[in-house]
Enzyme design. Structure first.
Site, short mmCIF file in Angstrom:
data_model
loop_
_atom_site.label_atom_id
_atom_site.label_comp_id
_atom_site.label_asym_id
_atom_site.label_seq_id
_atom_site.Cartn_x
_atom_site.Cartn_y
_atom_site.Cartn_z
N MET A 26 0.74 -1.18 -0.05
CA MET A 26 0.06 -0.25 0.02
C MET A 26 0.78 1.17 -0.03
SD MET A 26 -2.99 -1.12 2.78
CE MET A 26 -1.93 -2.05 3.57
N CYS A 110 -3.50 -1.78 -9.55
CA CYS A 110 -3.52 -0.46 -9.44
C CYS A 110 -4.66 0.25 -10.27
CB CYS A 110 -2.38 0.25 -9.42
SG CYS A 110 -2.50 1.84 -8.88
N LYS A 152 -0.27 -9.91 -9.36
CA LYS A 152 -1.24 -9.60 -8.63
C LYS A 152 -2.26 -8.75 -9.75
CE LYS A 152 -3.57 -7.18 -4.90
NZ LYS A 152 -3.46 -6.12 -3.84
N GLY A 215 -9.62 -8.73 -1.00
CA GLY A 215 -10.60 -7.95 -1.23
C GLY A 215 -11.55 -8.25 0.03
N GLY A 238 -5.02 -6.11 2.95
CA GLY A 238 -4.61 -4.77 2.49
C GLY A 238 -5.13 -3.68 3.74
#
Length: 379
Positions: A26, A110, A152, A215, A238
């Protein structure tokens, strides 16, 4: 929460990741200080902030500063962003030649406009051949050193341009050691709900390497539910650990089939906050470190009965002495509140994905977008 049977460890190349938990990179968050704080609560794989491949090759001072790991951090995990196979190859060769990391993760997830408008991040897997060339370049550069490369990505650009199954097959065929899917499209950004069914579909499609799910994991129970409902081999966490690094302690217990500890009291949270300040100060000096801590304050204090004036003062703290003066004002006996559970971090709203002109015309076009390589980090 009912106890789950102990979960098998995850293997990424030569590395065993037990429990099968990965800290998501992050921007502005997962620096060496935050990674260490999280590691103090549990095992797993902890990935540094996203590094731009061109900035690494060109040795931008800020980028080189971001490429820092604790002496006992193993494996050292670096996430690279890039849109040019040649630059990606050079960046991974630099990682190998200068022993900068033990694992390379590639960012194709992203959704930030400054990235997608250049054809990068979650826009790139739509260009299947270019995507394959970039992954292949990284794998080829990493192979001599035995460094595993993972990839990813998201479900796609939007509901009309879904790319994750193709991306998974291509990554598997080109030698990736594992793939991770964030169950949202780029258009969703961080809004709405992650579609875990798409993680299950990817797991059915990619059979020879691990598939990780990402997620909406905000608790240990969420992680167990994702694993059981999708069949994925591990989870990527995350926003769920923002202001809550003890989530990794909870995950370690859950995956070992042990009871998950109760949330910390406000006194314990105060100690964690002080430890975070100390680590940031070690990493970037007191002035920058304590200022950097400000962005975490609301997450640490979320749900606790702390008055607005005191919250404001925590949000403006600029020295360790100021912080030490404020911490005794927090009642140490207040238990962890139910209001602190659930989603955290940025959510925002869905929106149209900004793409280069004509980007959707030909998914087989493997040319590198003009001016696509960013010379800064972010996302």
């Amino acid at each position: 929460m009912s106890l789950a049977p102990a979960t098998a460890p995850l293997r990424i190349g030569p590395y065993e990741v037990d429990p099968p938990v990965v800290l998501a990179p992050m921007a502005g968050i997962t620096n060496v200080a935050f990674r260490r704080l999280c590691r103090e609560y549990g095992a797993g794989l902890y990935v540094c902030e996203m590094i731009t491949s061109r900035a690494l090759v060109e040795r931008h001072p800020t980028t080189l500063q971001m490429v820092s790991f604790d002496a006992d951090e193993s494996p050292r995990s670096m996430q690279l962003y890039g849109v040019d196979p040649a630059t990606m190859y050079d960046a991974v060769r630099m990682v190998v030649d200068e022993n900068l990391a033990d694992h390379v993760d590639m960012n194709f997830g992203c959704p930030v406009p400054k990235v997608t408008r250049k054809g990068g991040g979650s826009a790139l897997p739509y260009k299947r051949r270019l995507f394959g060339r970039i992954v292949q370049a990284a794998v080829r550069a990493a192979e001599p050193a035995g460094i595993p490369v993972t990839v990813k990505f998201r479900v796609g650009i939007d509901d009309e341009h879904v790319t994750h199954l193709d991306a998974g097959r291509i990554a598997e065929d080109t030698g990736a050691a594992a793939v991770a899917l964030h169950g949202r499209t780029a258009a969703q950004r961080y809004s709405g709900t992650a579609d875990w069914d798409q993680i299950a579909r990817l797991k059915e499609t990619v059979r020879s390497i691990p598939v990780l799910g990402n997620g909406d994991i905000f608790s240990a129970d969420d992680a167990l539910k994702m694993m059981s409902s999708t069949g994925c081999d591990g989870v990527v966490v995350g926003r769920g650990c923002l202001g809550r690094p003890w989530l990794f302690r909870d995950l370690q217990a859950a995956f070992a089939g042990e009871p998950v500890p109760e949330g910390p009291s406000l006194g314990e949270v105060s100690r964690v906050l002080r430890r975070h300040a100390e680590l940031l100060t070690e990493h970037m000096g007191e002035d920058k470190g304590v200022r950097d801590l400000r962005k975490h304050m609301a997450q640490y204090l979320r749900g606790f009965p702390v008055g607005s004036e005191l919250r404001k003062r925590f949000g403006l703290v600029s020295t360790l002495a100021e912080l030490d003066d404020l911490l005794p004002d927090l009642d140490p006996d207040v238990p962890f509140p139910a209001e602190a559970e659930g989603p955290r971090g940025r959510q925002g709203s869905a929106g149209k994905v900004v793409l280069p002109e004509g980007w959707l015309d030909d998914p087989e076009d493997s040319s590198v977008p003009e001016g696509a390589e960013l010379d800064h980090n972010g996302g």
